[in-house]
Design an enzyme around this catalytic site. Structure first.
Site, PDB file in Angstrom:
ATOM      1  N   TYR A  27       0.810  -1.219   0.000  1.00  0.00           N
ATOM      2  CA  TYR A  27       0.000   0.000   0.000  1.00  0.00           C
ATOM      3  C   TYR A  27       0.843   1.269   0.000  1.00  0.00           C
ATOM      4  CZ  TYR A  27      -3.292  -3.536   1.553  1.00  0.00           C
ATOM      5  OH  TYR A  27      -4.046  -4.680   1.642  1.00  0.00           O
ATOM      6  N   HIS A  32      -4.269   6.383  -0.993  1.00  0.00           N
ATOM      7  CA  HIS A  32      -4.713   6.436   0.400  1.00  0.00           C
ATOM      8  C   HIS A  32      -3.559   6.630   1.374  1.00  0.00           C
ATOM      9  CE1 HIS A  32      -8.510   6.441   2.242  1.00  0.00           C
ATOM     10  NE2 HIS A  32      -8.613   5.193   2.639  1.00  0.00           N
ATOM     11  N   TYR A  78      -4.291   0.161  10.351  1.00  0.00           N
ATOM     12  CA  TYR A  78      -5.116   0.229   9.151  1.00  0.00           C
ATOM     13  C   TYR A  78      -6.059   1.419   9.301  1.00  0.00           C
ATOM     14  CZ  TYR A  78      -3.161  -4.107   7.473  1.00  0.00           C
ATOM     15  OH  TYR A  78      -2.287  -5.068   7.043  1.00  0.00           O
ATOM     16  N   ASN A  80      -9.186   2.334   9.026  1.00  0.00           N
ATOM     17  CA  ASN A  80     -10.462   2.430   9.732  1.00  0.00           C
ATOM     18  C   ASN A  80     -10.333   2.510  11.244  1.00  0.00           C
ATOM     19  OD1 ASN A  80     -11.508   2.188   7.188  1.00  0.00           O
ATOM     20  ND2 ASN A  80     -12.494   0.212   7.523  1.00  0.00           N
ATOM     21  N   ASN A 126     -12.714   7.430   6.012  1.00  0.00           N
ATOM     22  CA  ASN A 126     -12.865   6.513   7.132  1.00  0.00           C
ATOM     23  C   ASN A 126     -11.818   6.698   8.220  1.00  0.00           C
ATOM     24  OD1 ASN A 126     -15.180   5.290   6.146  1.00  0.00           O
ATOM     25  ND2 ASN A 126     -14.044   3.760   4.984  1.00  0.00           N
TER      26      ASN A 126
END
Length: 224
Positions: A27, A32, A78, A80, A126
């Site tokens: 990632y 993001h 992560y 969230n 989020n």
């Protein structure tokens, strides 16, 4: 949610910069993870090593730069669950909400734009939803980095967890460089000055001006 009256931007004294993203090399270069990218650049620029701290559920570092003590955080929860990490650092160091600047990606802004604000809603992000939930307030500064909206039939998750196209990479590099300058301006000259200086910039063109003369017109699993 407890309603906390936002402090005036001139009263804010930054203590901590938080960059949002998802952990893991798969990632690292996604839209993001723009917040992670900015914190990594600040850490390198200021010579502050980032070390995984279990008590903070994130990579944390502190040191002296720009004439004072600086703290940096990348939540490793992560996206969230980012609020768990931010809450842990605030509680440990007894930091005020208004002393935290959160850096993250924003689909509502096109690539090449950034936006500083002293408070505000999560705007559908989020990671910000989690932070607002855990802090019980929206009254903290944030720096939003535009990544644009999905094109064609691409869904939102695929967009934010996708990488930048080669044609976008040059713009991204400019945005990250200017984001670092914006954070330093917040620390040295205050949020209001930084907002006035950096919010009008449009870095999307090949000859984008960085001095404001080219202003724009008037998700446990990788999570989004």
């Amino acid at each position: 949610m407890t309603q906390v009256k936002p402090k005036e931007v001139d009263e804010i004294s930054l203590q901590l910069v938080v960059g949002l993203g998802n952990p893991g090399p798969q990632y690292a270069n996604t839209r993001h993870n723009c917040g992670f990218m900015v914190v990594d650049r600040l850490a390198q620029r200021w010579g502050i090593p980032l070390v995984l701290e279990k008590r903070f559920q994130g990579s944390y570092g502190e040191g002296f730069a720009l004439g004072g003590k600086r703290r940096l955080l990348k939540p490793e929860t992560y996206m969230n669950r980012s609020g768990q990490s931010v809450r842990a650092v605030l509680d440990w160091y007894k930091l005020d909400l208004a002393s935290v600047l959160v850096v993250y990606d924003d689909m509502d802004l096109p690539l090449g734009r950034l936006r500083l604000r002293g408070s505000g809603s999560a705007g559908g992000h989020n990671g910000m939803k989690s932070i607002i939930q855990h802090l019980g307030s929206e009254a903290f500064p944030r720096l939003r980095l535009g990544v644009g909206k999905p094109k064609g039939s691409q869904d939102v998750v695929g967009h934010v967890l996708g990488g930048f196209a080669p044609a976008e990479q040059e713009v991204l590099e400019r945005v990250l460089d200017v984001a670092v300058e914006a954070v330093e301006c917040c620390w040295q000259e205050g949020l209001r000055t930084a907002m006035n200086r950096f919010n009008p910039l449009d870095l999307s063109g090949p000859s984008s001006d960085l001095d404001g003369s080219n202003p724009a017109p008037g998700h446990g699993e990788a999570s989004s």
